[in-house]
Design a protein around this motif. Structure first.
Motif, PDB file in Angstrom:
ATOM      1  N   VAL A  30      -0.276  -0.429  20.799  1.00 29.56           N
ATOM      2  CA  VAL A  30      -1.013   0.540  19.970  1.00 29.56           C
ATOM      3  C   VAL A  30      -0.360   0.605  18.590  1.00 29.56           C
ATOM      4  CG1 VAL A  30      -1.857   2.890  19.740  1.00 29.56           C
ATOM      5  CG2 VAL A  30      -1.615   1.863  22.018  1.00 29.56           C
ATOM      6  N   LEU A  31      -1.130   0.269  17.562  1.00 28.10           N
ATOM      7  CA  LEU A  31      -0.640   0.219  16.196  1.00 28.10           C
ATOM      8  C   LEU A  31      -1.110   1.449  15.435  1.00 28.10           C
ATOM      9  CD1 LEU A  31      -0.456  -2.929  14.030  1.00 28.10           C
ATOM     10  CD2 LEU A  31      -1.528  -0.905  13.053  1.00 28.10           C
ATOM     11  N   ARG A  32      -0.193   2.116  14.729  1.00 21.57           N
ATOM     12  CA  ARG A  32      -0.520   3.305  13.949  1.00 21.57           C
ATOM     13  C   ARG A  32      -0.159   3.063  12.485  1.00 21.57           C
ATOM     14  NH1 ARG A  32      -3.258   7.566  16.778  1.00 21.57           N
ATOM     15  NH2 ARG A  32      -2.544   7.488  18.945  1.00 21.57           N
ATOM     16  N   ILE A  33      -1.003   3.587  11.587  1.00 19.91           N
ATOM     17  CA  ILE A  33      -0.769   3.471  10.147  1.00 19.91           C
ATOM     18  C   ILE A  33      -0.950   4.853   9.523  1.00 19.91           C
ATOM     19  CG2 ILE A  33      -1.504   2.376   7.998  1.00 19.91           C
ATOM     20  CD1 ILE A  33      -2.562   0.056   9.632  1.00 19.91           C
ATOM     21  N   TRP A  34       0.029   5.276   8.713  1.00 27.38           N
ATOM     22  CA  TRP A  34      -0.047   6.598   8.098  1.00 27.38           C
ATOM     23  C   TRP A  34       0.692   6.600   6.766  1.00 27.38           C
ATOM     24  CZ3 TRP A  34       3.794   5.161  11.278  1.00 27.38           C
ATOM     25  CH2 TRP A  34       5.094   5.611  11.034  1.00 27.38           C
ATOM     26  N   ASN A  35       0.636   7.737   6.069  1.00 22.46           N
ATOM     27  CA  ASN A  35       1.354   7.879   4.799  1.00 22.46           C
ATOM     28  C   ASN A  35       2.098   9.209   4.780  1.00 22.46           C
ATOM     29  OD1 ASN A  35      -0.564   9.830   4.277  1.00 22.46           O
ATOM     30  ND2 ASN A  35      -1.832   8.505   3.001  1.00 22.46           N
ATOM     31  N   ASN A  36       2.727   9.522   3.641  1.00 19.90           N
ATOM     32  CA  ASN A  36       3.572  10.717   3.562  1.00 19.90           C
ATOM     33  C   ASN A  36       2.805  12.020   3.753  1.00 19.90           C
ATOM     34  OD1 ASN A  36       6.139   9.514   3.075  1.00 19.90           O
ATOM     35  ND2 ASN A  36       5.546   9.085   0.956  1.00 19.90           N
ATOM     36  N   GLU A  37       1.519  11.997   3.422  1.00 17.88           N
ATOM     37  CA  GLU A  37       0.741  13.230   3.533  1.00 17.88           C
ATOM     38  C   GLU A  37       0.375  13.560   4.974  1.00 17.88           C
ATOM     39  OE1 GLU A  37       0.072  10.899   1.165  1.00 17.88           O
ATOM     40  OE2 GLU A  37       1.045  12.108  -0.386  1.00 17.88           O
ATOM     41  N   ASP A  38       0.400  12.594   5.857  1.00 19.13           N
ATOM     42  CA  ASP A  38       0.025  12.832   7.251  1.00 19.13           C
ATOM     43  C   ASP A  38       1.127  13.574   7.981  1.00 19.13           C
ATOM     44  OD1 ASP A  38      -2.536  11.474   7.268  1.00 19.13           O
ATOM     45  OD2 ASP A  38      -1.389   9.627   7.032  1.00 19.13           O
ATOM     46  N   VAL A  39       0.712  14.414   8.934  1.00 17.67           N
ATOM     47  CA  VAL A  39       1.656  15.224   9.701  1.00 17.67           C
ATOM     48  C   VAL A  39       1.697  14.795  11.159  1.00 17.67           C
ATOM     49  CG1 VAL A  39       2.244  17.565  10.455  1.00 17.67           C
ATOM     50  CG2 VAL A  39       1.335  17.196   8.155  1.00 17.67           C
ATOM     51  N   ASN A  40       0.547  14.554  11.746  1.00 16.32           N
ATOM     52  CA  ASN A  40       0.446  14.255  13.175  1.00 16.32           C
ATOM     53  C   ASN A  40       0.055  12.796  13.369  1.00 16.32           C
ATOM     54  OD1 ASN A  40       0.025  14.216  15.901  1.00 16.32           O
ATOM     55  ND2 ASN A  40      -1.201  16.102  15.957  1.00 16.32           N
ATOM     56  N   LEU A  41       0.894  12.028  14.048  1.00 18.50           N
ATOM     57  CA  LEU A  41       0.577  10.609  14.273  1.00 18.50           C
ATOM     58  C   LEU A  41      -0.630  10.426  15.183  1.00 18.50           C
ATOM     59  CD1 LEU A  41       3.979   8.710  14.702  1.00 18.50           C
ATOM     60  CD2 LEU A  41       2.428   8.737  12.758  1.00 18.50           C
ATOM     61  N   THR A  58       0.807  -1.223   0.000  1.00 22.44           N
ATOM     62  CA  THR A  58       0.000   0.000   0.000  1.00 22.44           C
ATOM     63  C   THR A  58       0.837   1.268   0.000  1.00 22.44           C
ATOM     64  OG1 THR A  58      -0.111   0.111   2.421  1.00 22.44           O
ATOM     65  CG2 THR A  58      -1.794  -1.211   1.287  1.00 22.44           C
ATOM     66  N   GLY A  59       2.150   1.171   0.315  1.00 23.05           N
ATOM     67  CA  GLY A  59       2.984   2.355   0.423  1.00 23.05           C
ATOM     68  C   GLY A  59       2.818   3.099   1.726  1.00 23.05           C
ATOM     69  N   GLU A  60       2.073   2.536   2.681  1.00 19.62           N
ATOM     70  CA  GLU A  60       1.848   3.177   3.978  1.00 19.62           C
ATOM     71  C   GLU A  60       2.892   2.704   4.987  1.00 19.62           C
ATOM     72  OE1 GLU A  60      -3.005   3.372   3.463  1.00 19.62           O
ATOM     73  OE2 GLU A  60      -2.054   1.725   4.535  1.00 19.62           O
ATOM     74  N   TYR A  61       2.978   3.436   6.103  1.00 15.40           N
ATOM     75  CA  TYR A  61       3.921   3.116   7.157  1.00 15.40           C
ATOM     76  C   TYR A  61       3.169   2.584   8.379  1.00 15.40           C
ATOM     77  CZ  TYR A  61       6.598   6.249   4.178  1.00 15.40           C
ATOM     78  OH  TYR A  61       7.184   6.855   3.094  1.00 15.40           O
ATOM     79  N   VAL A  62       3.814   1.654   9.089  1.00 11.96           N
ATOM     80  CA  VAL A  62       3.197   1.011  10.246  1.00 11.96           C
ATOM     81  C   VAL A  62       4.184   1.058  11.400  1.00 11.96           C
ATOM     82  CG1 VAL A  62       2.065  -1.065  11.113  1.00 11.96           C
ATOM     83  CG2 VAL A  62       2.023  -0.563   8.655  1.00 11.96           C
ATOM     84  N   VAL A  63       3.708   1.414  12.589  1.00  5.63           N
ATOM     85  CA  VAL A  63       4.552   1.446  13.775  1.00  5.63           C
ATOM     86  C   VAL A  63       3.702   1.061  14.986  1.00  5.63           C
ATOM     87  CG1 VAL A  63       4.164   3.853  14.493  1.00  5.63           C
ATOM     88  CG2 VAL A  63       6.403   2.774  14.878  1.00  5.63           C
ATOM     89  N   VAL A  64       4.365   0.609  16.037  1.00  8.94           N
ATOM     90  CA  VAL A  64       3.692   0.253  17.293  1.00  8.94           C
ATOM     91  C   VAL A  64       4.319   1.065  18.415  1.00  8.94           C
ATOM     92  CG1 VAL A  64       3.271  -1.569  18.986  1.00  8.94           C
ATOM     93  CG2 VAL A  64       3.104  -2.073  16.551  1.00  8.94           C
ATOM     94  N   HIS A  65       3.462   1.727  19.212  1.00  9.95           N
ATOM     95  CA  HIS A  65       3.983   2.400  20.399  1.00  9.95           C
ATOM     96  C   HIS A  65       3.281   1.842  21.636  1.00  9.95           C
ATOM     97  CE1 HIS A  65       0.456   5.082  21.036  1.00  9.95           C
ATOM     98  NE2 HIS A  65       0.417   5.202  19.706  1.00  9.95           N
ATOM     99  N   ASP A  66       3.973   1.909  22.755  1.00 11.47           N
ATOM    100  CA  ASP A  66       3.472   1.387  24.035  1.00 11.47           C
ATOM    101  C   ASP A  66       3.085  -0.085  23.920  1.00 11.47           C
ATOM    102  OD1 ASP A  66       3.737   3.923  25.379  1.00 11.47           O
ATOM    103  OD2 ASP A  66       1.998   4.580  24.212  1.00 11.47           O
ATOM    104  N   SER A  67       3.794  -0.827  23.058  1.00  8.49           N
ATOM    105  CA  SER A  67       3.707  -2.293  22.910  1.00  8.49           C
ATOM    106  C   SER A  67       2.424  -2.796  22.272  1.00  8.49           C
ATOM    107  CB  SER A  67       3.892  -2.986  24.269  1.00  8.49           C
ATOM    108  OG  SER A  67       5.160  -2.695  24.805  1.00  8.49           O
TER     109      SER A  67
END
Length: 696
Positions: free
Chosen positions: A86-97, A75-84
């Protein structure tokens, strides 16, 4: 052979890495862009070629990123996990996680893996694995426990095998290590106990792995400074049974055994590993590339500012923290051969260097399911589908050529080889070229009438072959007395054995002049040697002031001129034979291994070779630079070295030959004259020093 190039800082701004360094460096969907995740709150997207950040995203104060951000290649999106959890998904256009897609999971995540050809895979701390789509369909689904109590995941990696992902993770419990291999096409999970063998007291500090179609080669760097290898089958005989695998020593003492922190390794290709750590107890940390096949150190670079003990590589770049800055060090690894391991492989502009990440097949995995429940496509606009299929390019031309050499005619093979060499070179060009030559030579042995000389000559001139890669090639050329091909092999191959060099020398000295006149020989190393040196020129030399002395004052100079005048100055061999002998002079050798073979050459051939070398020495003496004309002529050192070698090996035989007596006497006179000249030069130097002191 491998090389480390000059590194550069990816960003001039100090990264916000905590005491544990970075969480990770991951490839983006663009080959030149990478996601860098620090051990705090920030993910930065860098473009390596421009050495600048393209974007930066941070979680809120009080939150902490717990596993490296990855790119979803589908999809070209980015995926990260914080606090073990919580999963976040965003792309280049997003500014605030804080405003992007969020999913809270029911269990703690250890790592997210993402590679070309499949969706991201989420590995939980309890050992369970889920595909991202199945997890997003039901974020609060129950996650089973795979590993036992007190078992902790230490390392993990994912590969593509037969177009399906295979995930391996290593766990540790009470000093014992276990390997889990998850096959997603069959949903089989296998467990292996890693037996440490006789090195039970050593502590494993780092893991890396590579894969082929049958085994996962798991390498471990231990506290004794050695690298061990464990072969883990991809398809176990009994998946339900806890199997045992034993490790074996691969490389010894690559880092200091006293190093407790800051050591790591990563596999670069099937024959090379990069090691980070101090080579000696008191030395600074170094980055080194080792050849595991020949157990040789190929390249090393000192890192005076220290590192975090973390190392990543993608393409032909190594990433590490040097001090507190993320540094990129480009590297190159050539296809392994004995010549390359010894540093004797010749370079060319298009040499088949390669760095194949894990040397696996980046093949598309369409509809493999990953063994998870099916989920409906997400209706969020953010989760748009931009599936980009990445299929590993195949090389049907080379495969077809390998088949062609086994059955087609010499003319057709020559045409196909020309087509093969005309296309752009691939990373496996050297291997394929070696296979083609091996196939052609094998057919020459089986069919005596078959000899595709032109095709072989074209392949030799690719500059990627060596004797160790195709030893039978020169054997066939020797059998057929193909002096043109032997000359080319001597010029192109850097690792020709001394025995083969001497066999070539015998042929070059014994073949008839008539045969040579009909042969096409490369004459670049031979200038238009004049047949004679005019007597008038020799007479003029006796009147010229030599080395600051007139002839009346310099008896040594007179002796040298008289000796030169007495010698017949015509070349003792025809130009084509001279070109062949020059190829011998340029060949690399070890004196210890060469001398025994020189004793087997007939005395008359030794005398002829000595006469030619003496002629070259006379030609060198004609000018002040002591060099021969031509594009690539022999050097004075090469000439003198070979004269000494021949005399050392055959003096007792040559001294008994009447026709060699005059030659030996001339050599003696020349050596004597050189000693006299050196003595006079020393006198001049002493006289100049005395005058200088008087002036002061």
């Amino acid at each position: 052979m491998a090389a480390l190039e000059e590194g550069f800082t990816l960003s001039a701004v100090c990264l916000g890495a905590g005491p544990d360094g970075l969480l990770g460096v991951e490839q983006s969907d663009k080959t030149d862009q990478f996601l860098v995740t620090d051990s705090g709150r920030t993910v930065i997207l860098y473009k390596v070629s421009d050495q600048k950040p393209l974007g930066s995203w941070s979680v809120k104060q009080g939150q902490i990123i717990t596993c490296p951000a990855v790119c979803n290649f589908q999809t070209g999106e980015y995926v990260v996990v914080h606090d073990s959890k919580v999963l976040r998904i965003w792309n280049n256009e997003d500014v605030n996680l804080d405003k992007v897609f969020k999913a809270t999971l029911s269990a703690e995540v250890y790592r997210i893996h993402s590679i070309q050809g499949t969706e991201p895979l989420v590995l939980f701390k309890e050992g369970a694995v889920r595909g991202l789509e199945a997890l997003l369909a039901e974020p609060q689904q129950k996650i089973e426990t795979v590993i036992s109590d007190e078992e902790v995941i230490k390392w993990t990696k994912v590969f593509m095998v037969f177009r399906h992902p295979v995930l391996i993770f290593i766990t540790e419990k009470c000093g014992n290590y276990f390997a889990y291999v998850q096959m997603f096409n069959s949903n089989i999970l296998s467990k292996y106990t890693l037996l440490l063998g006789q090195e039970e007291k050593s502590i494993i500090q780092s893991f890396t792995a590579s894969v082929d179609r049958k085994f996962i080669s798991l390498m471990s760097l231990t506290s004794d400074g050695c690298i061990y290898e464990t072969l883990i089958p991809i398809r176990p005989n009994d998946p339900e049974k806890n199997q045992r695998v034993v490790r074996s020593l691969l490389l010894k003492a690559v880092v200091s055994g006293n190093a407790r922190n800051g050591v790591t390794l990563t596999v670069l290709d099937q024959d090379h590993v990069a090691v980070l750590g101090p080579p000696l107890p008191a030395s600074k940390e170094c980055l080194a590339i080792w050849n595991t096949k020949f157990q040789t150190l190929q390249a090393s670079k000192e890192l005076p500012q220290g590192t975090s003990g973390q190392l990543w590589y993608y393409g032909e770049n190594l990433f590490m923290l040097h001090g507190k800055f993320l540094t990129v060090i480009p590297y190159k690894c050539e296809v392994s051969s004995l010549a390359g391991a010894l540093g004797k492989l010749k370079h060319s502009q298009d040499l088949g260097t390669h760095a194949m990440p894990h040397f696996v097949n980046w093949e598309t995995s369409q509809g493999c399911g990953l063994g998870f429940q099916d989920s409906e496509p997400s209706k969020r606009i953010l989760r748009r589908r931009k599936i980009e299929v990445s299929v590993e390019p195949e090389y049907p031309a080379s495969k077809q050529l390998l088949s062609t050499v086994k059955k087609d005619s010499e003319k057709h093979i020559e045409v196909e080889v020309r087509k093969f060499l005309a296309v752009k070179r691939t990373p496996d060009f050297q291997i394929v070229t070696g296979d083609i030559v091996t196939g052609l030579v094998g057919r020459c042995r089986a069919e005596p009438s078959f000899y595709p000389r032109s095709a072989l000559m074209q392949l030799i001139q690719t500059h990627v072959l060596s004797y160790s890669l195709c030893p039978a090639l020169m054997e066939v050329a020797l059998e057929k007395t193909d002096v043109q091909m032997l000359q080319l092999c001597l010029q192109q191959f850097p690792d020709v054995p001394e025995s083969v060099i001497c066999t070539c020398l015998k042929i070059f000295l014994s073949i008839g002049d008539d045969s040579l006149q009909e042969t096409d020989i490369n004459m670049e190393s031979v200038s238009n040697y004049s047949d004679t040196v005019q007597d008038e020129k020799m007479e003029e030399q006796t009147e010229i002031v030599q080395n600051g002395f007139s002839p009346e004052e310099d008896n040594c100079g007179q002796e040298k001129s008289q000796a030169a005048a007495e010698e017949a100055t015509s070349c003792p061999v025809i130009p084509k034979r001279a070109a062949l002998l020059n190829a011998i002079l340029h060949s690399a050798y070890s004196e210890t291994f060469l001398l025994p073979h020189l004793k087997d050459i007939p005395a008359q051939h030794i005398t002829l070779f000595l006469q030619y070398l003496y002629f070259l020495y006379l030609k060198c003496s004609e000018n002040a630079t002591m060099t021969l004309p031509g594009i690539h002529p022999p050097t004075l050192n090469q000439i003198m070295d070979w004269i000494c070698l021949l005399l050392d090996a055959n003096f007792t035989v040559v001294v008994m030959i009447p026709e060699a007596k005059r030659l030996l006497l001339s050599l003696y006179k020349f050596v004597k004259s050189q000693i006299c000249i050196c003595s006079e030069l020393n006198k001049i130097e002493a006289r100049d020093m005395f005058c200088l002191r008087l002036c002061q």
